[in-house]
Design an enzyme around this catalytic site. Structure first.
Site, short mmCIF file in Angstrom:
data_model
loop_
_atom_site.label_atom_id
_atom_site.label_comp_id
_atom_site.label_asym_id
_atom_site.label_seq_id
_atom_site.Cartn_x
_atom_site.Cartn_y
_atom_site.Cartn_z
N CYS A 1 -13.64 -3.16 1.54
CA CYS A 1 -12.54 -3.26 0.64
C CYS A 1 -11.89 -4.63 0.92
O CYS A 1 -11.23 -4.96 -0.03
CB CYS A 1 -11.36 -2.35 1.13
SG CYS A 1 -10.09 -1.93 0.13
N ASP B 1 3.91 -0.88 7.16
CA ASP B 1 3.62 -2.33 7.49
C ASP B 1 3.90 -3.48 6.12
O ASP B 1 4.57 -4.13 6.08
CB ASP B 1 2.35 -2.38 7.86
CG ASP B 1 1.88 -1.62 9.36
OD1 ASP B 1 2.81 -1.73 10.11
OD2 ASP B 1 1.00 -1.16 9.41
N SER C 1 0.82 -1.27 0.14
CA SER C 1 -0.05 0.01 -0.13
C SER C 1 0.94 1.30 0.05
O SER C 1 0.32 2.55 -0.04
CB SER C 1 -0.80 0.07 1.30
OG SER C 1 -0.15 0.05 2.45
N GLY D 1 2.54 1.96 2.95
CA GLY D 1 3.03 2.10 4.28
C GLY D 1 4.01 1.25 4.71
O GLY D 1 4.58 0.63 4.11
N CYS E 1 -9.63 5.77 3.88
CA CYS E 1 -8.52 6.37 3.11
C CYS E 1 -9.14 6.99 1.76
O CYS E 1 -8.42 8.09 1.38
CB CYS E 1 -7.75 5.27 2.48
SG CYS E 1 -9.02 3.98 1.45
#
Length: 383
Positions: free
Chosen positions: A125, A37, A33, A35, A221
């Site tokens: 999602c 993580d 994504s 990010g 988001c």
């Protein structure tokens, strides 16, 4: 690139992915994504010795999201994912999924608010673009598994892989993944489920990833400024229909509101109806009359909730079940009436009255640390 020192004496990177063969013979697809993580997951996958492919789904308008901090799958986040992939020396692909995301997630989000319910787009999602479309892409690429940065644990057990809460309760994301199917669980991997967030950031620093200090993504988001009502009204202009704030017991009109999309069951702030003998909360929303009905806290108490479109992960356990009816709430003891799974409807009955149970939210069922399944809250029974 070389793995950080901690992998040599504390963690076997390959073991985090439970690969079916030696890592050198495997291919791992990582959902990236942008990010910290998912970037650490990609780094750990690369350190395992497997072939790694990163995939980023562009889910909403690139231009509107450029420069945002704490976003996901758009704007600068795509560039961050690409930079991480370059740093790790892995392949990286971006797929335009904006149309599907709008139809499956954003449109549903608007319609739910219009119907007086409180939606959770993150679950939609995961049910669609992330765990259905991404998984299909990973299989088409010949992957042995699809790895994500979610904070949950996959535990092998008799009857198949189970979904368990993360070891760090502050980071646990199991509430948002209750709709994961058994087939998806067989293919998914969650290597961060046993790690605290600060350890993940430290790993990112050891790998030299530029996203090590990047803020976490926000819950919704695709809402650039947090004003979800504006997004809903832009898509469904009728959502801005004003109406009355009515006392649920007396029927007295206490004030007016700018649209039911600004309210949710259990809400107290924002009513602007001072001068009452006791604090009042939203206890019901009527989309047909555009009424926001309010009452004292005791009117929020419910004894049971009907849940629909249910899913079950693995076999039904024996013993005490608990349920979370909001993402930030603690699991509470419940009994289940009816069958859970395969889209069936059933009822959860609370051992003690539960407050602020909102239609449109999810009820997620647990057996200890294990996620049994869950469904959407359709209706409640007053205590």
């Amino acid at each position: 690139m070389n793995a950080p020192a901690f992998l040599d004496n504390a963690v076997n990177a390959a073991a985090l992915f439970d690969l079916p063969r030696p890592a050198a013979q495997c291919r791992i697809v990582v959902a990236m994504s942008g990010g910290v993580d998912s970037s650490v997951v990609a780094a750990l996958a690369a350190a395992s010795g497997a072939e790694v492919i990163g995939i980023t789904l562009q889910l909403y308008d690139y231009g509107a999201a450029t420069g945002r901090k704490g976003a996901c799958c758009a704007g600068d986040d795509i560039q961050d994912a690409r930079m991480v992939a370059d740093r790790l020396g892995i392949a990286h692909y971006v797929f335009d999924h904006e149309t599907a995301f709008r139809e499956e997630v954003v449109e549903t989000f608007a319609d739910e608010y219009l119907a007086g319910r409180t939606p959770i787009p993150c679950i939609r999602c995961n049910m669609g673009p992330k765990f259905t479309d991404l998984l299909r892409m990973a299989r088409e690429l010949g992957a042995d598994c699809l790895a994500t940065g979610h904070y949950v644990r996959r535990v092998e057990a008799e009857g198949g892989a189970q979904l368990h809460r993360a070891l760090d309760p502050a980071r646990d994301q199991s509430y948002f993944l209750y709709a994961t199917t058994d087939a998806q669980m067989d293919f998914l991997r969650f290597p961060l489920g046993g790690l605290p967030k600060q350890e993940v950031r430290r790993i990112a620093e050891e790998f030299g990833l530029t996203v090590a200090a990047k803020p976490d993504s926000q819950d919704i988001c695709f809402v650039p400024d947090g004003d979800y009502a504006r997004i809903v009204k832009a898509m469904r202009p009728e959502a801005g229909r004003p109406g009355n704030i009515v006392h649920a017991q007396s029927g007295e009109v206490l004030g007016q509101h700018p649209g039911i999309i600004h309210f949710t069951v259990g809400q107290r702030r924002g009513l602007e109806i001072g001068g009452q003998a006791e604090p009042l909360y939203v206890v019901n929303l009527d989309p047909e009359s555009a009424e926001v009905r309010v009452g004292p806290k005791r009117m929020l108490a419910v004894s049971a909730a009907q849940i629909v479109e249910t899913n079950r992960i693995g076999p039904m356990p024996v013993g005490q079940l608990t349920a979370k009816v909001r993402s930030l709430s603690k699991p509470v003891p419940v009994t289940l009436e009816g069958s859970l799974g395969e889209g069936a409807s059933c009822t959860i009955r609370f051992e003690n009255p539960e407050f602020g149970v909102a239609p449109g939210q999810a009820a997620v069922i647990y057996h200890g640390e294990r996620v049994v399944g869950g469904g959407w809250i359709a209706a409640t029974t007053a205590a």
